[in-house]
Scaffold this motif. Structure first.
Motif, short mmCIF file in Angstrom:
data_model
loop_
_atom_site.label_atom_id
_atom_site.label_comp_id
_atom_site.label_asym_id
_atom_site.label_seq_id
_atom_site.Cartn_x
_atom_site.Cartn_y
_atom_site.Cartn_z
N ILE A 103 0.84 -1.21 0.00
CA ILE A 103 0.00 0.00 0.00
C ILE A 103 0.87 1.25 0.00
CG2 ILE A 103 -1.65 1.36 1.33
CD1 ILE A 103 -2.80 -1.27 2.39
N ILE A 104 1.88 1.26 0.86
CA ILE A 104 2.73 2.46 0.96
C ILE A 104 3.51 2.68 -0.34
CG2 ILE A 104 4.66 3.53 2.19
CD1 ILE A 104 3.68 2.05 4.71
N ASP A 105 4.00 1.61 -0.93
CA ASP A 105 4.70 1.76 -2.23
C ASP A 105 3.77 2.38 -3.27
OD1 ASP A 105 7.03 0.74 -1.23
OD2 ASP A 105 6.76 -1.28 -2.04
N ARG A 106 2.50 1.95 -3.27
CA ARG A 106 1.55 2.54 -4.20
C ARG A 106 1.24 3.99 -3.85
NH1 ARG A 106 2.00 0.87 -8.64
NH2 ARG A 106 0.02 1.91 -9.15
N MET A 107 1.17 4.30 -2.56
CA MET A 107 0.90 5.68 -2.15
C MET A 107 2.02 6.63 -2.59
SD MET A 107 -1.14 5.99 1.45
CE MET A 107 -0.09 4.97 2.49
N LYS A 108 3.22 6.13 -2.60
CA LYS A 108 4.33 6.96 -3.08
C LYS A 108 4.09 7.38 -4.53
CE LYS A 108 7.82 4.79 -0.11
NZ LYS A 108 9.01 3.90 -0.07
N LYS A 109 3.64 6.43 -5.35
CA LYS A 109 3.40 6.73 -6.77
C LYS A 109 2.16 7.58 -6.97
CE LYS A 109 5.74 2.53 -8.37
NZ LYS A 109 5.64 1.27 -9.13
N VAL A 110 1.10 7.26 -6.22
CA VAL A 110 -0.13 8.05 -6.32
C VAL A 110 0.11 9.47 -5.83
CG1 VAL A 110 -2.51 8.27 -5.49
CG2 VAL A 110 -1.62 6.02 -6.11
N GLY A 111 0.83 9.60 -4.73
CA GLY A 111 1.13 10.92 -4.21
C GLY A 111 1.91 11.76 -5.21
N ALA A 112 2.83 11.11 -5.91
CA ALA A 112 3.64 11.83 -6.90
C ALA A 112 2.79 12.42 -8.01
CB ALA A 112 4.70 10.90 -7.47
N GLU A 113 1.63 11.80 -8.31
CA GLU A 113 0.75 12.31 -9.35
C GLU A 113 0.22 13.71 -9.03
OE1 GLU A 113 -2.31 9.79 -11.04
OE2 GLU A 113 -1.38 8.03 -10.12
N VAL A 114 0.07 13.98 -7.73
CA VAL A 114 -0.49 15.28 -7.34
C VAL A 114 0.52 16.17 -6.63
CG1 VAL A 114 -2.86 14.45 -7.24
CG2 VAL A 114 -1.41 14.27 -5.20
N GLY A 115 1.75 15.66 -6.43
CA GLY A 115 2.78 16.48 -5.80
C GLY A 115 2.90 16.30 -4.31
N LEU A 116 2.31 15.23 -3.77
CA LEU A 116 2.45 14.93 -2.35
C LEU A 116 3.61 13.96 -2.16
CD1 LEU A 116 1.25 15.07 0.60
CD2 LEU A 116 0.01 12.97 0.00
N GLU A 117 4.58 14.34 -1.36
CA GLU A 117 5.71 13.47 -1.08
C GLU A 117 5.31 12.47 0.01
OE1 GLU A 117 10.14 13.61 1.00
OE2 GLU A 117 9.32 15.44 0.10
N VAL A 118 5.43 11.18 -0.26
CA VAL A 118 5.08 10.14 0.70
C VAL A 118 6.33 9.34 1.03
CG1 VAL A 118 3.68 8.09 1.17
CG2 VAL A 118 2.72 9.98 -0.17
N LYS A 119 6.57 9.18 2.33
CA LYS A 119 7.72 8.40 2.78
C LYS A 119 7.26 7.37 3.81
CE LYS A 119 12.30 8.87 4.98
NZ LYS A 119 13.34 9.83 5.46
N GLU A 120 7.89 6.22 3.83
CA GLU A 120 7.59 5.19 4.83
C GLU A 120 8.57 5.30 5.99
OE1 GLU A 120 7.46 0.31 5.47
OE2 GLU A 120 7.94 1.15 3.49
N TRP A 121 8.06 5.17 7.21
CA TRP A 121 8.93 5.05 8.38
C TRP A 121 9.14 3.56 8.62
CZ3 TRP A 121 12.18 8.03 10.88
CH2 TRP A 121 12.70 7.58 12.10
N GLU A 122 10.30 3.08 8.20
CA GLU A 122 10.60 1.66 8.32
C GLU A 122 10.71 1.27 9.80
OE1 GLU A 122 11.30 -0.62 5.87
OE2 GLU A 122 11.40 0.65 4.07
N ASN A 123 10.07 0.13 10.15
CA ASN A 123 10.14 -0.33 11.54
C ASN A 123 9.87 -1.83 11.60
OD1 ASN A 123 7.19 -0.84 12.76
ND2 ASN A 123 7.07 0.83 11.24
N GLN A 124 10.17 -2.40 12.76
CA GLN A 124 9.99 -3.84 12.95
C GLN A 124 8.85 -4.14 13.93
OE1 GLN A 124 13.40 -2.49 12.97
NE2 GLN A 124 13.05 -2.91 10.79
N GLY A 125 7.90 -3.24 14.02
CA GLY A 125 6.73 -3.49 14.84
C GLY A 125 6.88 -3.15 16.31
N GLN A 126 7.90 -2.39 16.67
CA GLN A 126 8.12 -2.02 18.07
C GLN A 126 7.52 -0.63 18.34
OE1 GLN A 126 9.38 -4.16 20.18
NE2 GLN A 126 9.92 -5.65 18.60
N PRO A 127 6.72 -0.49 19.41
CA PRO A 127 6.15 0.83 19.73
C PRO A 127 7.19 1.93 19.86
CG PRO A 127 5.02 -0.87 20.98
CD PRO A 127 6.17 -1.55 20.27
N SER A 128 8.36 1.58 20.36
CA SER A 128 9.42 2.60 20.49
C SER A 128 9.82 3.14 19.12
CB SER A 128 10.65 2.00 21.20
OG SER A 128 11.18 0.91 20.46
#
Length: 372
Positions: free
Chosen positions: A81-106
């Protein structure tokens, strides 16, 4: 006299037993028919419904940034989903980035702090992060002018955290009913189910409640033989041995339901090692491409799909409406569609994120955003 009374009693008992058995058979038949009828709409191609009025998405998104934080970057569904949001966001000029994590609340905390520090406009808590878990940071983001939103997280029956700007809900309870009805139909009303859940993920509760309620309503001879709870960070180590142990201890299990389809990668090996492939049916939810490939290979029987690309468009649409002060839809409004052996090939070989659902939503959103 006693003999006559005893005989009459036995006859009456036999008649009552016959009535009870007949009533039970009627209830099972009625439930099976109801389950089949309810499944019908999920076998029809999804239809695009506009979530709101048209708006100038490029003007809204100009110079804006969104940080998407999944509950774990190891989840292929969320990654897609996030990979697709990066491309969809680019269509309208919204920069989308993922915060990579391993499922830890911290790590989620660090992501929110990064978004505040780097002056992001939107924080998207996607599918699994309960805002109350990181509430001090959510409040800090709000105070700093960063809009914190959730997507693919709350069921419509859930109360939204008051610090969250908006939420794009999804019918997890509805998904539970589809899984229940499919299991009923697939086993002719005699499902013995192994249920794999992650109770730490809040949407699990309404999904399982919907499943159990629908089984009770439509399948008197179905039962959940065992329910296994596995934390998200432990899927890779605990699901496979748990499924193997359950199948060995309960040979009457004929359906396994890993409620989120990325769990399936650990269920399939367990079936193979116990010699149950093809004997035990597997039904799940999300429509992650590799699981649709499993269906084509015959190792998974059904996946309730939702186009990851459609989710990406709907999420960007909802978040931009919030960001720019427009009315926000209360739900993602992404249709559910059942994939099985009859139509899984429509998703492509190998399956893709946006195949099999039709493409009316792409033109629909582009018109809404005044891109054409």
């Amino acid at each position: 006299m006693i003999r006559h009374v005893l005989g009459a009693t036995l006859v009456a008992g036999a008649v009552m037993a016959g009535f009870t058995a007949s009533a039970s058979a009627d209830a099972a038949a009625d439930g099976l028919a109801a389950a089949k009828a309810k499944l019908q709409k999920y076998t029809e191609k999804p239809v695009f419904v506009a979530p709101g009025e048209a708006f100038d998405a490029k003007a809204c998104a100009a110079g804006k940034k969104q940080l998407s934080i999944p509950n774990s970057s190891a989840n292929p569904f969320l990654k897609g989903i996030i990979d697709r949001m990066k491309k969809v966001g680019a269509e309208v000029g919204l920069e989308v980035k993922e915060w990579e994590n391993q499922g830890q609340p911290s790590q989620w905390v660090q992501g929110v702090e990064y978004a505040i520090r780097d002056k992001y406009d939107i924080i998207d808590l996607i599918s699994g992060i309960d805002p109350s878990t990181i509430e001090p940071q959510v409040k800090a983001a709000k105070d700093a002018g960063v809009k914190v939103m959730t997507s693919h997280f709350y069921d419509p029956s859930d109360a939204q955290n008051p610090l969250v700007s908006s939420s794009l809900t999804i019918g997890f309870g509805e998904i539970g009913t589809v899984l229940a009805n499919w299991s009923t139909v697939a086993t002719d009303g005699k499902a013995n189910i192994l249920l794999i859940v992650s109770d730490e993920v809040p949407p699990t509760k309404p999904l399982v409640a919907g499943l159990k309620s629908e089984l009770a309503a439509n399948c008197p001879n179905c039962k959940i033989v065992q329910e296994v709870n596995v934390g998200v960070t432990e899927w890779g180590t605990k699901i496979q041995p748990s499924v193997q142990a359950a199948l060995q201890a309960n040979p009457d299990i004929n359906v396994v339901i890993p409620i989120y389809d990325s769990m399936s990668q650990f269920v399939v090996p367990a079936l193979r090692l116990t010699g149950k492939t093809g004997q035990v049916k597997v039904a799940t939810f999300n429509g992650t491409p590799f699981v649709l490939d499993y269906i084509q290979q015959g190792t998974v029987d059904m996946d309730i799909g939702e186009s990851l690309d459609w989710i990406a468009y709907a999420t960007i649409d909802g978040h931009l409406r919030d960001l720019c002060g427009l009315p926000v839809p209360s739900a993602l409004n992404v249709p559910f569609y059942i994939f099985d052996k009859n139509n899984a090939a429509e998703a492509g070989t190998p399956a893709g994120y946006d195949q099999g659902y039709g493409d009316a939503y792409v033109e629909g959103f582009r018109k809404l955003w005044k891109l054409q």
